[in-house]
Design a protein around this motif. Sequence first.
Motif, short mmCIF file in Angstrom:
data_model
loop_
_atom_site.label_atom_id
_atom_site.label_comp_id
_atom_site.label_asym_id
_atom_site.label_seq_id
_atom_site.Cartn_x
_atom_site.Cartn_y
_atom_site.Cartn_z
N ARG A 410 0.98 -1.39 0.01
CA ARG A 410 -0.11 0.08 0.10
C ARG A 410 0.82 1.06 0.07
O ARG A 410 0.82 2.36 -0.63
CB ARG A 410 -0.87 0.07 1.37
N GLU A 411 1.68 1.20 0.70
CA GLU A 411 2.91 2.35 0.76
C GLU A 411 3.71 2.44 -0.54
O GLU A 411 4.05 3.45 -1.00
CB GLU A 411 3.81 2.04 2.03
N ILE A 412 4.06 1.40 -0.99
CA ILE A 412 4.84 1.32 -2.24
C ILE A 412 3.91 2.16 -3.46
O ILE A 412 4.39 2.65 -4.27
CB ILE A 412 5.22 -0.09 -2.92
N ARG A 413 2.63 1.65 -3.28
CA ARG A 413 1.55 2.13 -4.32
C ARG A 413 1.65 3.57 -4.30
O ARG A 413 1.55 4.14 -5.38
CB ARG A 413 0.23 1.43 -4.12
N LYS A 414 1.72 4.18 -3.10
CA LYS A 414 1.82 5.53 -2.94
C LYS A 414 2.75 6.21 -3.76
O LYS A 414 2.77 7.35 -4.17
CB LYS A 414 1.40 5.93 -1.37
N ARG A 415 3.97 5.84 -3.36
CA ARG A 415 4.97 6.33 -4.15
C ARG A 415 5.08 6.06 -5.60
O ARG A 415 5.52 7.03 -6.16
CB ARG A 415 6.30 5.29 -3.40
N LEU A 416 4.57 5.23 -5.90
CA LEU A 416 4.42 4.98 -7.44
C LEU A 416 3.54 6.04 -7.92
O LEU A 416 3.78 6.59 -9.24
CB LEU A 416 3.98 3.45 -7.73
N ASP A 417 2.41 6.20 -7.52
CA ASP A 417 1.46 7.03 -7.77
C ASP A 417 2.12 8.50 -7.71
O ASP A 417 1.83 9.31 -8.55
CB ASP A 417 0.26 6.99 -7.09
N TYR A 418 2.68 8.95 -6.79
CA TYR A 418 3.43 10.22 -6.67
C TYR A 418 4.34 10.40 -7.74
O TYR A 418 4.21 11.66 -8.48
CB TYR A 418 4.05 10.23 -5.51
N TRP A 419 5.30 9.55 -8.32
CA TRP A 419 6.26 9.65 -9.24
C TRP A 419 5.72 9.45 -10.59
O TRP A 419 6.01 10.23 -11.40
CB TRP A 419 7.41 8.60 -9.17
N SER A 420 4.47 9.00 -10.68
CA SER A 420 3.81 9.05 -11.86
C SER A 420 3.05 10.63 -11.89
O SER A 420 2.90 10.83 -13.20
CB SER A 420 2.48 7.79 -11.74
N LYS A 421 2.61 11.02 -10.94
CA LYS A 421 2.15 12.25 -11.02
C LYS A 421 3.33 13.35 -11.58
O LYS A 421 3.06 14.07 -12.46
CB LYS A 421 1.65 12.53 -9.72
N LEU A 422 4.55 13.24 -10.82
CA LEU A 422 5.51 14.34 -11.18
C LEU A 422 5.87 13.86 -12.81
O LEU A 422 6.39 14.75 -13.51
CB LEU A 422 6.55 13.83 -10.32
N ARG A 423 5.90 12.57 -13.06
CA ARG A 423 6.53 12.13 -14.57
C ARG A 423 5.26 12.76 -15.52
O ARG A 423 5.73 13.18 -16.58
CB ARG A 423 6.55 10.66 -14.68
N ALA A 424 4.11 12.78 -15.21
CA ALA A 424 3.13 13.29 -16.10
C ALA A 424 3.00 14.80 -16.10
O ALA A 424 3.07 15.40 -17.08
CB ALA A 424 1.64 13.10 -15.59
N GLN A 425 3.54 15.46 -14.92
CA GLN A 425 3.85 16.98 -15.00
C GLN A 425 4.95 17.28 -15.77
O GLN A 425 5.05 18.24 -16.51
CB GLN A 425 4.03 17.47 -13.46
N ARG A 426 5.87 16.59 -15.84
CA ARG A 426 7.07 16.77 -16.61
C ARG A 426 6.99 16.88 -18.21
O ARG A 426 7.40 17.58 -18.76
CB ARG A 426 8.16 15.85 -16.32
N ALA A 427 6.25 15.75 -18.40
CA ALA A 427 5.67 15.56 -19.62
C ALA A 427 4.88 16.54 -20.34
O ALA A 427 5.14 17.00 -21.51
CB ALA A 427 4.87 14.27 -19.88
N ALA A 428 4.05 17.14 -19.39
CA ALA A 428 3.31 18.34 -19.85
C ALA A 428 4.01 19.70 -19.87
O ALA A 428 3.87 20.56 -20.64
CB ALA A 428 1.89 18.56 -18.91
#
Length: 433
Positions: A410-428
């Motif tokens: 559950r904690e790992i998933r939070k980290r992955l979701d956070y990094w995915s959000k940052l990755r999407a922001q960088r792509a935009a």
Amino acid sequence: MTLFSASAPRPLADRLRPRTLGEVVGQDHLLKPAGPIGRMVTSHRLASMILWGPPGCGKTTIARLLADQTEFHFEPLSAVFSGVADLRKVFEAAKQRRVAGRGTLLFIDEIHRFNRSQQDGFLPYVEDGTVTLVGATTENPSFELNAALLSRAQVFVLNRLDDAALELLLTRAEAESGKTLPLDADARQSIKAMADGDGRFLLNLCEELFALAPDRPLDTTALAGTIQRRAPLYDKSQEGHYNLISALHKSVRGSDTDAALYWLARMLAGGEDPRFIARRLVRMAVEDIGLADPQALPQALAAWETYERLGSPEGELALTQCVIYMATAPKSNAAYTASKAAIRSARETGSLMPPMHILNAPTRLMKGLGYGKGYEYDHDTPEGFSGQNYFPEGMPRQQFYRPPERGFEREIRKRLDYWSKLRAQRAADPDPE
């Protein structure tokens, strides 16, 4: 010699051998009129078959009765004591019998003990109808018999005798002997448990008890001290070995702690090497628990090491503790699934090169070719995460690892979701400056 042989007593199991298929206990699913063997007998058309079942469930008896009730000549052989020469004699005699209009039922006990070439030797005679083969085996035919032989014979699975079937045998034994077994109610249940589904073994126990004739009925404790318990049916090199470890593995996966402990105990009681169990516990830790509980793998390795240090029986307690830990741990096969998915993708994509920006440039030439150009050092970013692409150029981004909302993942998933959000922001917004 003749007089002695004629007057020699017959064992109880032989005296109680069924005289018709209807008297065979525990195998109604095959022998009743609507069952597959029952239908053959009714039509007087026997097909070659393999009878697969545990010891003492009636395989030999059924074969004899099939010959009797269809008027086939019964020709028994044991794969332990017979060879090619014996088979040749049987086949020659069967040919002559066939000319005279009578079929031959060739019964081969422990057929799995014949090697592959010997099994191939049956095929022409089974195929042309010279003999109708009935093979008996305690081992899984899929592993022990040739595919060609299996394609020419039906495989019928005989049941281990259940409590009702064993009770019927006890009743028949008492009627045949004219005596009541000297057991109280609990001991009567215990003797059936001791037989472990083996009807022949149960009748041999009865014969011992009839000969014993104690002053009063035996209780369970007295019974255990009087007669020998049957060794558990377990062959470490055959199917029982794989069945029980599968049962243990699936019980752990299913978080059934008590069932897992039972199958562990069964394997240990059967003489399984605890090191084999320890290796499989490590496998369970990484396949079925993974990062849902990162301590599962250290627990499994510690249990293995503890057993190696202490040996049996003390070290077996460490295996028990490990089974309890893993059965009660949160479960996840996300890492296992991710591994398979990544391997599949790697095979499909071939030899794609990593993107140039994540390649090192140890020489001037490589630097001039663009190796390492544009690489961002993650530790120098405000979030410690650059969000750059690390897949080969032209390959769409993949998601192999999908942690569930269980345990530590559950904690790992939070980290992955956070990094995915940052990755999407960088792509935009690739250049916020």
